[in-house]
Motif scaffolding. Sequence first.
Motif, PDB file in Angstrom:
ATOM      1  N   THR A 113       0.833  -1.197   0.000  1.00  0.00           N
ATOM      2  CA  THR A 113       0.000   0.000   0.000  1.00  0.00           C
ATOM      3  C   THR A 113       0.868   1.248   0.000  1.00  0.00           C
ATOM      4  O   THR A 113       1.761   1.394   0.821  1.00  0.00           O
ATOM      5  N   VAL A 114       0.589   2.149  -0.929  1.00  0.00           N
ATOM      6  CA  VAL A 114       1.276   3.438  -1.014  1.00  0.00           C
ATOM      7  C   VAL A 114       0.249   4.517  -0.685  1.00  0.00           C
ATOM      8  O   VAL A 114      -0.811   4.573  -1.301  1.00  0.00           O
ATOM      9  N   THR A 115       0.583   5.358   0.294  1.00  0.00           N
ATOM     10  CA  THR A 115      -0.303   6.449   0.680  1.00  0.00           C
ATOM     11  C   THR A 115       0.387   7.768   0.392  1.00  0.00           C
ATOM     12  O   THR A 115       1.522   7.986   0.799  1.00  0.00           O
ATOM     13  N   ARG A 116      -0.302   8.622  -0.312  1.00  0.00           N
ATOM     14  CA  ARG A 116       0.203   9.970  -0.608  1.00  0.00           C
ATOM     15  C   ARG A 116      -0.470  10.934   0.354  1.00  0.00           C
ATOM     16  O   ARG A 116      -1.702  11.036   0.396  1.00  0.00           O
ATOM     17  N   ILE A 117       0.353  11.642   1.126  1.00  0.00           N
ATOM     18  CA  ILE A 117      -0.129  12.597   2.122  1.00  0.00           C
ATOM     19  C   ILE A 117       0.374  13.972   1.709  1.00  0.00           C
ATOM     20  O   ILE A 117       1.560  14.144   1.446  1.00  0.00           O
ATOM     21  N   ARG A 118      -0.524  14.945   1.657  1.00  0.00           N
ATOM     22  CA  ARG A 118      -0.117  16.307   1.329  1.00  0.00           C
ATOM     23  C   ARG A 118      -0.577  17.251   2.423  1.00  0.00           C
ATOM     24  O   ARG A 118      -1.730  17.192   2.860  1.00  0.00           O
ATOM     25  N   THR A 119       0.356  18.093   2.861  1.00  0.00           N
ATOM     26  CA  THR A 119       0.059  19.113   3.855  1.00  0.00           C
ATOM     27  C   THR A 119       0.796  20.387   3.446  1.00  0.00           C
ATOM     28  O   THR A 119       1.381  20.432   2.376  1.00  0.00           O
ATOM     29  N   LEU A 120       0.759  21.383   4.294  1.00  0.00           N
ATOM     30  CA  LEU A 120       1.435  22.642   4.012  1.00  0.00           C
ATOM     31  C   LEU A 120       2.535  22.877   5.032  1.00  0.00           C
ATOM     32  O   LEU A 120       2.459  22.398   6.165  1.00  0.00           O
ATOM     33  N   VAL A 121       3.559  23.626   4.641  1.00  0.00           N
ATOM     34  CA  VAL A 121       4.684  23.932   5.537  1.00  0.00           C
ATOM     35  C   VAL A 121       4.168  24.554   6.832  1.00  0.00           C
ATOM     36  O   VAL A 121       4.692  24.279   7.910  1.00  0.00           O
ATOM     37  N   LYS A 122       3.129  25.350   6.746  1.00  0.00           N
ATOM     38  CA  LYS A 122       2.554  26.027   7.903  1.00  0.00           C
ATOM     39  C   LYS A 122       2.182  25.056   9.022  1.00  0.00           C
ATOM     40  O   LYS A 122       2.206  25.411  10.196  1.00  0.00           O
ATOM     41  N   PHE A 123       1.846  23.819   8.677  1.00  0.00           N
ATOM     42  CA  PHE A 123       1.345  22.866   9.663  1.00  0.00           C
ATOM     43  C   PHE A 123       2.378  21.822  10.096  1.00  0.00           C
ATOM     44  O   PHE A 123       2.058  20.923  10.858  1.00  0.00           O
ATOM     45  N   LEU A 124       3.624  21.920   9.602  1.00  0.00           N
ATOM     46  CA  LEU A 124       4.661  20.957   9.980  1.00  0.00           C
ATOM     47  C   LEU A 124       5.045  21.112  11.441  1.00  0.00           C
ATOM     48  O   LEU A 124       4.964  22.207  12.015  1.00  0.00           O
ATOM     49  N   ASP A 125       5.523  20.020  12.045  1.00  0.00           N
ATOM     50  CA  ASP A 125       5.977  20.044  13.434  1.00  0.00           C
ATOM     51  C   ASP A 125       7.092  21.069  13.602  1.00  0.00           C
ATOM     52  O   ASP A 125       7.931  21.252  12.712  1.00  0.00           O
ATOM     53  N   ALA A 126       7.132  21.717  14.757  1.00  0.00           N
ATOM     54  CA  ALA A 126       8.107  22.777  15.040  1.00  0.00           C
ATOM     55  C   ALA A 126       9.542  22.273  14.987  1.00  0.00           C
ATOM     56  O   ALA A 126      10.452  23.011  14.634  1.00  0.00           O
ATOM     57  N   GLU A 127       9.776  21.015  15.313  1.00  0.00           N
ATOM     58  CA  GLU A 127      11.147  20.489  15.337  1.00  0.00           C
ATOM     59  C   GLU A 127      11.783  20.387  13.943  1.00  0.00           C
ATOM     60  O   GLU A 127      12.971  20.136  13.824  1.00  0.00           O
ATOM     61  N   ASN A 128      11.013  20.625  12.890  1.00  0.00           N
ATOM     62  CA  ASN A 128      11.567  20.648  11.536  1.00  0.00           C
ATOM     63  C   ASN A 128      12.332  21.925  11.238  1.00  0.00           C
ATOM     64  O   ASN A 128      13.001  22.010  10.219  1.00  0.00           O
ATOM     65  N   PHE A 129      12.230  22.923  12.091  1.00  0.00           N
ATOM     66  CA  PHE A 129      12.788  24.234  11.814  1.00  0.00           C
ATOM     67  C   PHE A 129      13.888  24.598  12.803  1.00  0.00           C
ATOM     68  O   PHE A 129      13.877  24.151  13.951  1.00  0.00           O
ATOM     69  N   THR A 130      14.785  25.454  12.352  1.00  0.00           N
ATOM     70  CA  THR A 130      15.858  25.956  13.201  1.00  0.00           C
ATOM     71  C   THR A 130      15.236  26.714  14.370  1.00  0.00           C
ATOM     72  O   THR A 130      14.340  27.534  14.188  1.00  0.00           O
ATOM     73  N   GLY A 131      15.714  26.432  15.566  1.00  0.00           N
ATOM     74  CA  GLY A 131      15.182  27.091  16.757  1.00  0.00           C
ATOM     75  C   GLY A 131      13.966  26.407  17.341  1.00  0.00           C
ATOM     76  O   GLY A 131      13.447  26.826  18.371  1.00  0.00           O
ATOM     77  N   GLY A 132      13.463  25.361  16.681  1.00  0.00           N
ATOM     78  CA  GLY A 132      12.324  24.615  17.210  1.00  0.00           C
ATOM     79  C   GLY A 132      10.998  25.351  17.149  1.00  0.00           C
ATOM     80  O   GLY A 132      10.073  25.035  17.890  1.00  0.00           O
TER      81      GLY A 132
END
Length: 195
Positions: A113-132
């Motif tokens: 099973t392949v699932t394609r998930i699409r979201t926006l940068v605005k909703f990504l977890d904070a730990e993905n960014f510099t400074g948290g």
Amino acid sequence: MTIDNLPVFSEIQSASPSAVIELFTLQLTTNLHGTDTTYYFHAGINESGYNSGTIRWNDNNYESLPIQAEGFAYQKGQLPRPKLYISNIKGRMSAILLLVNAITSGNDLMGATVTRIRTLVKFLDAENFTGGTNPYGTPDPDAEFPREVYVIDRKANENREIVEFELAAAFDLVGVKAPKRQCTRFLFPSLGSFV
């Protein structure tokens, strides 16, 4: 909650929406592939660029792996049959195929099973960014477009550079009938019809 009230649709209709992030899961099952494993990956790199390209979303780490997906659009009277081109960097996909084929010869991930998930940068977890901290908005693990779930129908190509898969809807595969039970006018063929 209607589809118009979902945060992703409100954001995408704004004057300056954030970028769309495309994530994929590849789920194997024990009865077909000998293991119950899920692989998480995405096509791009992390916004910060420092986390080795891993994106954290909804408590899962999505590994950066060059991937191209096409053919998800619906045509009138026809279900989409997308194609997935996954990079075979360091033989990663070939290794997964070898593992699966050792258990079920010639399987080539058919039925996975392949699932394609699409979201926006605005909703990504904070730990993905510099400074948290997400500088674009507030993390929301539920803010995503409707998921698109497909099954690998066949492996179309495999070489050192890429592995190409053809996907299909679960009920659009060879030998699959919907509904599973056949209805006829005869309840008991030996007795004839009750009509």
